[in-house]
Design an enzyme around this catalytic site. Structure first.
Site, mmCIF file in Angstrom:
data_model
loop_
_atom_site.group_PDB
_atom_site.id
_atom_site.type_symbol
_atom_site.label_atom_id
_atom_site.label_comp_id
_atom_site.label_asym_id
_atom_site.label_seq_id
_atom_site.Cartn_x
_atom_site.Cartn_y
_atom_site.Cartn_z
ATOM 1 N N ILE A 37 0.842 -1.200 0.000
ATOM 2 C CA ILE A 37 0.000 0.000 0.000
ATOM 3 C C ILE A 37 0.876 1.248 0.000
ATOM 4 O O ILE A 37 0.627 2.191 -0.757
ATOM 5 C CB ILE A 37 -0.972 -0.004 1.195
ATOM 6 C CG1 ILE A 37 -2.015 -1.117 1.025
ATOM 7 C CG2 ILE A 37 -1.669 1.356 1.331
ATOM 8 C CD1 ILE A 37 -2.888 -1.339 2.246
ATOM 9 N N ARG A 40 2.260 1.756 -3.441
ATOM 10 C CA ARG A 40 1.238 2.235 -4.375
ATOM 11 C C ARG A 40 0.859 3.686 -4.090
ATOM 12 O O ARG A 40 0.744 4.501 -5.005
ATOM 13 C CB ARG A 40 -0.002 1.343 -4.287
ATOM 14 C CG ARG A 40 -1.233 1.849 -5.037
ATOM 15 C CD ARG A 40 -1.053 1.895 -6.545
ATOM 16 N NE ARG A 40 -2.219 2.470 -7.190
ATOM 17 C CZ ARG A 40 -2.928 1.858 -8.129
ATOM 18 N NH1 ARG A 40 -2.584 0.667 -8.554
ATOM 19 N NH2 ARG A 40 -3.964 2.459 -8.653
ATOM 20 N N GLU A 41 0.668 4.006 -2.821
ATOM 21 C CA GLU A 41 0.162 5.327 -2.461
ATOM 22 C C GLU A 41 1.210 6.431 -2.570
ATOM 23 O O GLU A 41 0.897 7.523 -3.034
ATOM 24 C CB GLU A 41 -0.419 5.308 -1.046
ATOM 25 C CG GLU A 41 -1.682 4.496 -0.904
ATOM 26 C CD GLU A 41 -2.895 5.117 -1.580
ATOM 27 O OE1 GLU A 41 -2.852 6.296 -1.974
ATOM 28 O OE2 GLU A 41 -3.907 4.407 -1.722
ATOM 29 N N THR A 42 2.441 6.156 -2.106
ATOM 30 C CA THR A 42 3.422 7.249 -2.010
ATOM 31 C C THR A 42 4.822 6.878 -2.490
ATOM 32 O O THR A 42 5.752 7.660 -2.294
ATOM 33 C CB THR A 42 3.537 7.749 -0.555
ATOM 34 O OG1 THR A 42 4.017 6.690 0.278
ATOM 35 C CG2 THR A 42 2.210 8.296 -0.055
ATOM 36 N N TYR A 139 -6.188 -1.279 -8.390
ATOM 37 C CA TYR A 139 -5.602 -1.023 -7.075
ATOM 38 C C TYR A 139 -5.253 -2.300 -6.311
ATOM 39 O O TYR A 139 -4.107 -2.478 -5.900
ATOM 40 C CB TYR A 139 -6.527 -0.137 -6.234
ATOM 41 C CG TYR A 139 -5.875 0.366 -4.968
ATOM 42 C CD1 TYR A 139 -5.111 1.519 -4.983
ATOM 43 C CD2 TYR A 139 -6.003 -0.324 -3.766
ATOM 44 C CE1 TYR A 139 -4.494 1.984 -3.832
ATOM 45 C CE2 TYR A 139 -5.395 0.131 -2.614
ATOM 46 C CZ TYR A 139 -4.639 1.283 -2.652
ATOM 47 O OH TYR A 139 -4.020 1.734 -1.504
#
Length: 155
Positions: A37, A40-42, A139
């Site tokens: 996560i 993927r996010e940052t 996602y």
């Protein structure tokens, strides 16, 4: 994201490895999922558009991008407190998917939880189209691919 790009972000992710492992153990979540996560996010905190830990036009905070419209962000953007909050949110949303779809397999429930973490439980309807409403329409699949890379790298 290709494996070379993930390898490039690995040294940045490794700064958080002990925290990720501790938070994962405390919440019963594989550290590789948390790392997936974060990736993927940052991009392990290196992502474009991050401003003091804020992304998504100032609506999401921290390594795991907690949405301020739904939750009050806790801790510094790259702290254990933040990762614990975000992982707790993930655990709660996976449990909500399990209650909503008890006949789904554990893998389908995990994918549904990851998709719901990105775009909300009300947007999860079918295991075969779990990502249809997610960012990039991939996602959960992408997070799990990233998690596999991180699992192979000790997470």
């Amino acid at each position: 994201m290709g494996s070379q790009e993930m390898a490039d972000e690995l040294p940045y992710m490794n700064k958080y490895k002990s925290i990720i492992k501790r938070v994962g153990q405390n919440h019963g979540v594989a550290p590789s999922i948390i790392a997936g996560i974060i990736s993927r996010e940052t991009r392990a905190g290196t992502g474009a558009g991050l401003d003091g830990g804020w992304g998504n036009n100032g609506n999401a905070f921290g390594l795991m991008q907690v949405d301020k419209n739904w939750h009050k962000p806790q801790g510094k953007w790259d702290s254990e407190e933040h990762l614990s909050q975000a992982t707790g949110i993930l655990v709660d949303i996976i449990e909500s998917v399990r209650r909503k779809f008890p006949s789904w397999t554990k893998e389908q429930q995990l994918r549904g939880g990851l998709a719901a973490y990105n775009m909300g439980l009300d947007n999860v309807h079918s295991p075969s189209r779990v990502d249809e409403n997610t960012t990039g329409k991939d996602y959960s699949k992408d997070v799990l691919t990233r998690a596999q890379f991180y699992r192979l790298n000790g997470y």
